[in-house]
Design a protein around this motif. Structure first.
Motif, PDB file in Angstrom:
ATOM      1  N   ILE A 238      -7.834 -21.219  -3.811  1.00  0.00           N
ATOM      2  CA  ILE A 238      -6.804 -20.267  -3.403  1.00  0.00           C
ATOM      3  C   ILE A 238      -6.781 -19.051  -4.318  1.00  0.00           C
ATOM      4  N   ALA A 239      -7.084 -19.245  -5.593  1.00  0.00           N
ATOM      5  CA  ALA A 239      -7.061 -18.121  -6.541  1.00  0.00           C
ATOM      6  C   ALA A 239      -8.035 -17.025  -6.122  1.00  0.00           C
ATOM      7  N   THR A 240      -9.226 -17.413  -5.673  1.00  0.00           N
ATOM      8  CA  THR A 240     -10.206 -16.424  -5.228  1.00  0.00           C
ATOM      9  C   THR A 240      -9.740 -15.722  -3.957  1.00  0.00           C
ATOM     10  N   ALA A 241      -9.106 -16.481  -3.056  1.00  0.00           N
ATOM     11  CA  ALA A 241      -8.579 -15.878  -1.834  1.00  0.00           C
ATOM     12  C   ALA A 241      -7.494 -14.857  -2.153  1.00  0.00           C
ATOM     13  N   VAL A 242      -6.640 -15.193  -3.096  1.00  0.00           N
ATOM     14  CA  VAL A 242      -5.582 -14.264  -3.501  1.00  0.00           C
ATOM     15  C   VAL A 242      -6.194 -12.989  -4.081  1.00  0.00           C
ATOM     16  N   ASP A 243      -7.184 -13.137  -4.934  1.00  0.00           N
ATOM     17  CA  ASP A 243      -7.838 -11.965  -5.526  1.00  0.00           C
ATOM     18  C   ASP A 243      -8.476 -11.086  -4.460  1.00  0.00           C
ATOM     19  N   ARG A 244      -8.983 -11.708  -3.423  1.00  0.00           N
ATOM     20  CA  ARG A 244      -9.646 -10.952  -2.351  1.00  0.00           C
ATOM     21  C   ARG A 244      -8.663 -10.037  -1.633  1.00  0.00           C
ATOM     22  N   TYR A 245      -7.436 -10.503  -1.439  1.00  0.00           N
ATOM     23  CA  TYR A 245      -6.469  -9.730  -0.664  1.00  0.00           C
ATOM     24  C   TYR A 245      -5.459  -8.969  -1.528  1.00  0.00           C
ATOM     25  N   ARG A 246      -5.567  -9.108  -2.834  1.00  0.00           N
ATOM     26  CA  ARG A 246      -4.656  -8.382  -3.724  1.00  0.00           C
ATOM     27  C   ARG A 246      -4.757  -6.849  -3.542  1.00  0.00           C
ATOM     28  N   PRO A 247      -5.979  -6.285  -3.418  1.00  0.00           N
ATOM     29  CA  PRO A 247      -6.067  -4.827  -3.239  1.00  0.00           C
ATOM     30  C   PRO A 247      -5.366  -4.333  -1.980  1.00  0.00           C
ATOM     31  N   SER A 248      -5.442  -5.100  -0.907  1.00  0.00           N
ATOM     32  CA  SER A 248      -4.783  -4.694   0.334  1.00  0.00           C
ATOM     33  C   SER A 248      -3.269  -4.667   0.176  1.00  0.00           C
ATOM     34  N   THR A 249      -2.723  -5.704  -0.465  1.00  0.00           N
ATOM     35  CA  THR A 249      -1.280  -5.735  -0.707  1.00  0.00           C
ATOM     36  C   THR A 249      -0.862  -4.543  -1.558  1.00  0.00           C
ATOM     37  N   ALA A 250      -1.629  -4.265  -2.594  1.00  0.00           N
ATOM     38  CA  ALA A 250      -1.303  -3.131  -3.465  1.00  0.00           C
ATOM     39  C   ALA A 250      -1.342  -1.819  -2.703  1.00  0.00           C
ATOM     40  N   LEU A 251      -2.341  -1.647  -1.850  1.00  0.00           N
ATOM     41  CA  LEU A 251      -2.495  -0.398  -1.111  1.00  0.00           C
ATOM     42  C   LEU A 251      -1.311  -0.144  -0.193  1.00  0.00           C
ATOM     43  N   TYR A 252      -0.921  -1.146   0.574  1.00  0.00           N
ATOM     44  CA  TYR A 252       0.163  -0.940   1.532  1.00  0.00           C
ATOM     45  C   TYR A 252       1.499  -0.729   0.830  1.00  0.00           C
ATOM     46  N   VAL A 253       1.730  -1.459  -0.235  1.00  0.00           N
ATOM     47  CA  VAL A 253       2.995  -1.335  -0.954  1.00  0.00           C
ATOM     48  C   VAL A 253       3.063  -0.055  -1.774  1.00  0.00           C
ATOM     49  N   GLY A 254       1.934   0.324  -2.358  1.00  0.00           N
ATOM     50  CA  GLY A 254       1.962   1.431  -3.295  1.00  0.00           C
ATOM     51  C   GLY A 254       1.498   2.761  -2.780  1.00  0.00           C
ATOM     52  N   ALA A 255       0.714   2.769  -1.700  1.00  0.00           N
ATOM     53  CA  ALA A 255       0.109   4.029  -1.289  1.00  0.00           C
ATOM     54  C   ALA A 255       0.201   4.342   0.196  1.00  0.00           C
ATOM     55  N   MET A 256       0.580   3.383   1.030  1.00  0.00           N
ATOM     56  CA  MET A 256       0.669   3.643   2.471  1.00  0.00           C
ATOM     57  C   MET A 256       2.087   4.070   2.830  1.00  0.00           C
ATOM     58  N   GLY A 257       2.474   5.221   2.305  1.00  0.00           N
ATOM     59  CA  GLY A 257       3.812   5.749   2.543  1.00  0.00           C
ATOM     60  C   GLY A 257       4.253   6.581   1.357  1.00  0.00           C
ATOM     61  N   ALA A 258       5.220   7.446   1.604  1.00  0.00           N
ATOM     62  CA  ALA A 258       5.736   8.291   0.534  1.00  0.00           C
ATOM     63  C   ALA A 258       6.622   7.478  -0.396  1.00  0.00           C
ATOM     64  N   GLU A 259       6.811   7.986  -1.609  1.00  0.00           N
ATOM     65  CA  GLU A 259       7.693   7.309  -2.555  1.00  0.00           C
ATOM     66  C   GLU A 259       9.090   7.153  -1.971  1.00  0.00           C
ATOM     67  N   GLU A 260       9.536   8.188  -1.246  1.00  0.00           N
ATOM     68  CA  GLU A 260      10.893   8.176  -0.699  1.00  0.00           C
ATOM     69  C   GLU A 260      11.015   7.332   0.564  1.00  0.00           C
ATOM     70  N   LYS A 261       9.892   7.054   1.255  1.00  0.00           N
ATOM     71  CA  LYS A 261       9.957   6.320   2.523  1.00  0.00           C
ATOM     72  C   LYS A 261       8.662   5.550   2.739  1.00  0.00           C
ATOM     73  N   ASN A 262       8.654   4.304   2.290  1.00  0.00           N
ATOM     74  CA  ASN A 262       7.529   3.408   2.505  1.00  0.00           C
ATOM     75  C   ASN A 262       8.097   2.116   3.076  1.00  0.00           C
ATOM     76  N   PHE A 263       7.927   1.924   4.385  1.00  0.00           N
ATOM     77  CA  PHE A 263       8.530   0.775   5.056  1.00  0.00           C
ATOM     78  C   PHE A 263       7.953  -0.544   4.554  1.00  0.00           C
ATOM     79  N   HIS A 264       6.660  -0.536   4.177  1.00  0.00           N
ATOM     80  CA  HIS A 264       6.046  -1.758   3.656  1.00  0.00           C
ATOM     81  C   HIS A 264       6.671  -2.130   2.306  1.00  0.00           C
ATOM     82  N   ALA A 265       6.859  -1.131   1.459  1.00  0.00           N
ATOM     83  CA  ALA A 265       7.490  -1.375   0.163  1.00  0.00           C
ATOM     84  C   ALA A 265       8.909  -1.909   0.341  1.00  0.00           C
ATOM     85  N   ASP A 266       9.630  -1.336   1.292  1.00  0.00           N
ATOM     86  CA  ASP A 266      11.004  -1.798   1.547  1.00  0.00           C
ATOM     87  C   ASP A 266      11.015  -3.260   1.970  1.00  0.00           C
TER      88      ASP A 266
END
Length: 345
Positions: A238-266
């Motif tokens: 499972i640790a390797t699977a988590v590492d594989r998808y960690r970049p995607s989670t980071a991208l959607y939470v941190g970069a797929m939306g403006a700081e003021e309005k990111n629905f994924h982050a919310d």
């Protein structure tokens, strides 16, 4: 529980083995295949191209962005694909976010709920083909008003030349916030749930129930689809699977939306990860992408993932089913994985 294959949108180029994946999904008994769009590949062309080689599997958009097409243009594409596929189309719609809507499409993002409601109504009016389609607006006035900027005043109400194969092509909506999910339950036939979390299942059901309780609701909970995007990984590591998808989670939470309005982050803040979300977003804004990815906790990735040995995965799928999910939308990219996933349900 059903499986849907989420092909998503393209990166720098097409998905090379997509046709093979679609064929494998149909052969393995997957219920549907979906495409998406961002600001690169469009949602309908690949779906029609790959879907032409199929006979049974449902063809869905997840999602077609509202601002990419007027509602009448979306209805034209939908009725065309529905005819060509002998009634196998699902219309999946979403508002996207202000960075894309205003930056790419040059359209205003304001009032996304009201725009969605008006858009869906117009699509249904086109497909019903009961009379020429008109709308007072304010978002999609038809005909374009005389006296409005650039108007000739010559527009007239029309109805589609082509008779739709089905007047009730299912419409599923992508939604993340409580008001949007409630409206989805009221006006749509299904909910496309990105980053579904069992932790929030009770809250989701409350939001859905609010929509079903409204006087004009189309459906009840019993005949409403909940399609959740999820990584289903059969593995003992499972640790390797988590590492594989960690970049995607980071991208959607941190970069797929403006700081003021990111629905994924919310959404992840509602799950209880506010501190991590803030840190990830700050690192992305500083250009420290690798550090942003490293800042994603393991449990944050696992929140929206089903992973483990086969028996454990089956048990987790049962939990998602018990929570109200009717379809798992997976992003498998090889035939062996598709065939293996099909054995789980």
């Amino acid at each position: 529980m059903k499986f849907g294959l989420q092909l998503g949108y393209w990166g720098a180029g097409p998905i090379e083995n997509a046709a093979e994946l679609v064929a494998a999904a149909e052969e393995a008994g997957f219920d549907a295949v979906f495409t998406a769009e961002s600001w690169g590949s469009d949602v309908y062309t690949p779906l029609a191209w790959w879907g032409a080689a199929t006979r049974r599997i449902t063809l869905g958009t997840a999602v077609a962005q509202l601002s990419a097409r007027p509602p009448t243009a979306l209805a034209m594409a939908a009725l065309t694909l529905d005819h060509l596929s002998a009634g196998r189309h699902i219309i999946g719609l979403g508002v996207s976010g202000p960075q894309v809507v205003e930056g790419w499409y040059g359209q205003p993002f304001a009032q996304p709920l009201a725009r969605t409601r008006e858009y869906v109504r117009l699509v249904r009016d086109v497909l019903a083909r009961e009379s020429p389609v008109t709308s007072p607006g304010p978002h999609y006035p038809l005909p374009y008003p005389a006296g409005a900027p650039g108007s000739t005043g010559l527009g007239r109400p029309l109805k589609p030349i082509t008779h739709p194969l089905r007047a009730d092509i299912p419409i599923w909506l992508g939604a993340e916030g409580p008001k949007n999910v409630a409206q989805t339950a009221e006006i749509a036939d299904g909910w496309l749930a990105i980053f579904y979390s069992l932790r929030l299942a009770d809250r989701y059901e409350e939001w859905l129930a609010e929509g079903f309780a409204r006087p004009a609701a189309r459906r009840s909970r019993d005949d409403f689809e909940v399609a959740a995007t999820v990584q289903v990984v059969i593995t003992g590591d499972i640790a390797t699977a988590v590492d594989r998808y960690r970049p995607s989670t980071a991208l959607y939470v941190g970069a797929m939306g403006a700081e003021e309005k990111n629905f994924h982050a919310d959404l992840y803040r509602r799950m209880g990860y506010a501190e991590a979300v803030d840190e990830i977003g700050a690192l992305f804004r500083e250009g420290r992408k690798a550090e942003a990815i490293a800042a994603v906790p393991d449990e944050m990735v696992r929140e929206t993932m089903i992973a483990g040995p086969p028996d454990e995965v089956r048990a987790q799928i049962k939990q998602w089913e018990a929570a109200g999910v009717t379809m798992l939308m997976v992003t498998a990219r090889d035939v062996a994985t598709i065939r293996r996933l099909a054995t789980l349900v």
